[in-house]
Design a protein around this motif. Structure first.
Motif, mmCIF file in Angstrom:
data_model
loop_
_atom_site.group_PDB
_atom_site.id
_atom_site.type_symbol
_atom_site.label_atom_id
_atom_site.label_comp_id
_atom_site.label_asym_id
_atom_site.label_seq_id
_atom_site.Cartn_x
_atom_site.Cartn_y
_atom_site.Cartn_z
ATOM 1 N N ASP A 100 28.530 -28.181 48.421
ATOM 2 C CA ASP A 100 29.106 -29.354 47.779
ATOM 3 C C ASP A 100 28.043 -30.379 47.393
ATOM 4 O OD1 ASP A 100 31.579 -28.202 48.088
ATOM 5 O OD2 ASP A 100 32.059 -29.288 49.923
ATOM 6 N N VAL A 101 27.044 -30.573 48.243
ATOM 7 C CA VAL A 101 25.985 -31.537 47.940
ATOM 8 C C VAL A 101 25.218 -31.112 46.687
ATOM 9 C CG1 VAL A 101 23.775 -32.458 48.731
ATOM 10 C CG2 VAL A 101 25.728 -32.421 50.277
ATOM 11 N N VAL A 102 24.857 -29.832 46.616
ATOM 12 C CA VAL A 102 24.116 -29.342 45.456
ATOM 13 C C VAL A 102 24.951 -29.455 44.183
ATOM 14 C CG1 VAL A 102 23.118 -27.268 44.401
ATOM 15 C CG2 VAL A 102 22.613 -27.817 46.782
ATOM 16 N N ALA A 103 26.262 -29.244 44.290
ATOM 17 C CA ALA A 103 27.147 -29.332 43.129
ATOM 18 C C ALA A 103 27.609 -30.761 42.856
ATOM 19 C CB ALA A 103 28.357 -28.428 43.328
ATOM 20 N N ASN A 104 27.060 -31.738 43.583
ATOM 21 C CA ASN A 104 27.400 -33.153 43.402
ATOM 22 C C ASN A 104 28.882 -33.412 43.659
ATOM 23 O OD1 ASN A 104 26.669 -35.825 42.876
ATOM 24 N ND2 ASN A 104 27.246 -35.683 40.718
ATOM 25 N N GLU A 105 29.391 -32.785 44.742
ATOM 26 C CA GLU A 105 30.762 -33.001 45.186
ATOM 27 C C GLU A 105 30.737 -33.666 46.551
ATOM 28 O OE1 GLU A 105 34.099 -31.348 44.023
ATOM 29 O OE2 GLU A 105 33.005 -31.823 42.199
ATOM 30 N N VAL A 106 31.802 -34.403 46.876
ATOM 31 C CA VAL A 106 31.930 -34.930 48.230
ATOM 32 C C VAL A 106 32.179 -33.752 49.163
ATOM 33 C CG1 VAL A 106 33.276 -36.374 49.792
ATOM 34 C CG2 VAL A 106 32.854 -37.126 47.443
ATOM 35 N N PRO A 107 31.324 -33.525 50.166
ATOM 36 C CA PRO A 107 31.528 -32.384 51.073
ATOM 37 C C PRO A 107 32.911 -32.421 51.714
ATOM 38 C CG PRO A 107 29.346 -33.321 51.402
ATOM 39 C CD PRO A 107 30.079 -34.255 50.471
ATOM 40 N N GLN A 108 33.510 -31.251 51.880
ATOM 41 C CA GLN A 108 34.857 -31.178 52.447
ATOM 42 C C GLN A 108 34.936 -31.834 53.820
ATOM 43 O OE1 GLN A 108 37.831 -30.060 51.258
ATOM 44 N NE2 GLN A 108 36.803 -29.939 49.280
ATOM 45 N N ILE A 109 33.845 -31.784 54.575
ATOM 46 C CA ILE A 109 33.858 -32.369 55.908
ATOM 47 C C ILE A 109 34.048 -33.885 55.858
ATOM 48 C CG2 ILE A 109 31.347 -32.679 56.027
ATOM 49 C CD1 ILE A 109 31.539 -31.932 59.000
ATOM 50 N N PHE A 110 33.737 -34.516 54.721
ATOM 51 C CA PHE A 110 33.898 -35.960 54.563
ATOM 52 C C PHE A 110 35.128 -36.327 53.735
ATOM 53 C CE2 PHE A 110 29.114 -35.634 54.903
ATOM 54 C CZ PHE A 110 29.089 -36.022 56.235
ATOM 55 N N ASN A 111 35.863 -35.340 53.288
ATOM 56 C CA ASN A 111 37.053 -35.598 52.484
ATOM 57 C C ASN A 111 38.211 -35.978 53.408
ATOM 58 O OD1 ASN A 111 39.257 -35.581 50.779
ATOM 59 N ND2 ASN A 111 38.630 -33.733 49.687
ATOM 60 N N PRO A 112 38.738 -37.209 53.294
ATOM 61 C CA PRO A 112 39.789 -37.648 54.219
ATOM 62 C C PRO A 112 41.129 -36.958 53.999
ATOM 63 C CG PRO A 112 39.475 -39.295 52.525
ATOM 64 C CD PRO A 112 38.400 -38.264 52.315
ATOM 65 N N HIS A 113 41.288 -36.278 52.866
ATOM 66 C CA HIS A 113 42.570 -35.644 52.553
ATOM 67 C C HIS A 113 42.557 -34.193 53.031
ATOM 68 C CE1 HIS A 113 43.605 -39.174 50.279
ATOM 69 N NE2 HIS A 113 42.537 -39.033 49.527
ATOM 70 N N GLY A 114 42.950 -33.980 54.275
ATOM 71 C CA GLY A 114 42.973 -32.640 54.838
ATOM 72 C C GLY A 114 41.890 -32.466 55.884
ATOM 73 N N VAL A 115 42.286 -32.310 57.145
ATOM 74 C CA VAL A 115 41.297 -32.192 58.219
ATOM 75 C C VAL A 115 40.477 -30.921 58.028
ATOM 76 C CG1 VAL A 115 42.610 -33.542 59.874
ATOM 77 C CG2 VAL A 115 43.040 -31.099 59.703
ATOM 78 N N TYR A 116 39.200 -30.999 58.347
ATOM 79 C CA TYR A 116 38.269 -29.896 58.104
ATOM 80 C C TYR A 116 37.495 -29.529 59.365
ATOM 81 C CZ TYR A 116 34.918 -27.074 55.394
ATOM 82 O OH TYR A 116 34.167 -26.047 54.884
ATOM 83 N N ALA A 117 36.765 -30.493 59.909
ATOM 84 C CA ALA A 117 35.959 -30.206 61.093
ATOM 85 C C ALA A 117 36.827 -30.017 62.332
ATOM 86 C CB ALA A 117 34.946 -31.324 61.323
ATOM 87 N N ALA A 118 37.971 -30.712 62.410
ATOM 88 C CA ALA A 118 38.818 -30.637 63.599
ATOM 89 C C ALA A 118 39.273 -29.203 63.902
ATOM 90 C CB ALA A 118 40.015 -31.572 63.466
ATOM 91 N N PRO A 119 39.784 -28.432 62.927
ATOM 92 C CA PRO A 119 40.127 -27.041 63.225
ATOM 93 C C PRO A 119 38.912 -26.211 63.655
ATOM 94 C CG PRO A 119 41.160 -27.734 61.179
ATOM 95 C CD PRO A 119 40.190 -28.810 61.558
ATOM 96 N N ALA A 120 37.745 -26.512 63.079
ATOM 97 C CA ALA A 120 36.537 -25.785 63.467
ATOM 98 C C ALA A 120 36.164 -26.096 64.917
ATOM 99 C CB ALA A 120 35.382 -26.142 62.535
#
Length: 208
Positions: free
Chosen positions: A138-158
């Motif tokens: 995501d960083v290379v593609a200039n996107e907000v990384p999913q881990i920082f996206n507040p819409h939908g938990v990401y790191a918690a399930p991991a």
């Protein structure tokens, strides 16, 4: 199936899933085939490379063993010929990303445990393995990384998946069945979070 073979299978399948997410993001961004290969490699191999560097076990598997490049190449090819493509809801990328997340948190934790790390470090490295490749993508593609996206938990399930794996390993109950069960739990939670837009509280409370 031995634990070593099982972990290898999890890593290869997870690599393919993450690589598909990278190739799909390249399509969304309008990148060429080289850009697709780069994003797919970062997504599919990045988490494992970070893990191996932290463990300091020598040359990372992604560079030492050519079989890790096969799922990346297959993912790029599948997206290139449109065997895999974004559906009209644009959720295909997130589904493959969730699959990679679920497999890598289990695999990363098991490898960390095998390397002799304590349970807390095992969980942390499992999560790092799971989120590292997607963050690089995501960083290379200039996107907000999913881990920082507040819409939908990401790191918690991991964290849940890596924690459950660490407990199973400590209790001597880790095997192919329990590994798949934990991965499916993580996958289900991530997909439900996306479907119902679950979110972690923001970093500061909003004033009424």
């Amino acid at each position: 199936m031995s634990v070593t073979v099982m972990v290898l299978v999890l890593e290869l399948v997870g690599t393919f899933a993450f690589a598909v997410s990278g190739a799909l993001l390249a399509v969304r961004k309008g990148f060429d085939l080289v850009g697709s290969l780069l994003l797919a490699s970062l997504a599919g191999l990045g988490g494992g490379v970070i893990r191996d560097l932290v463990l300091n076990t020598g040359v990372p598997n992604a560079f030492a063993a050519p079989q890790y490049l096969v799922p990346v190449a297959l993912a790029v090819l599948a997206v290139f010929v449109r065997l895999i493509h974004e559906d009209r809801l644009r959720r295909t990328l997130l589904v493959f990303d969730a699959l990679g997340l679920s497999l890598f948190c289990v695999m990363g934790a098991s490898i960390a445990h095998e390397a002799g790390l304590n349970p807390i470090a095992t969980v942390l490295l499992g999560v790092t393995t799971a989120v590292g490749g997607g963050a690089l993508r995501d960083v290379v593609a200039n996107e907000v990384p999913q881990i920082f996206n507040p819409h939908g938990v990401y790191a918690a399930p991991a964290f849940l998946g890596a924690g459950a794996t660490a407990l199973l390993l400590e209790g001597g109950l880790f095997n192919a069945v329990s590994a798949v069960a934990v991965a499916m739990l993580v996958l289900t939670l991530r997909l439900l979070a996306l479907r119902y837009r679950w979110r972690i509280p923001l970093a500061v409370l909003k004033r009424g």
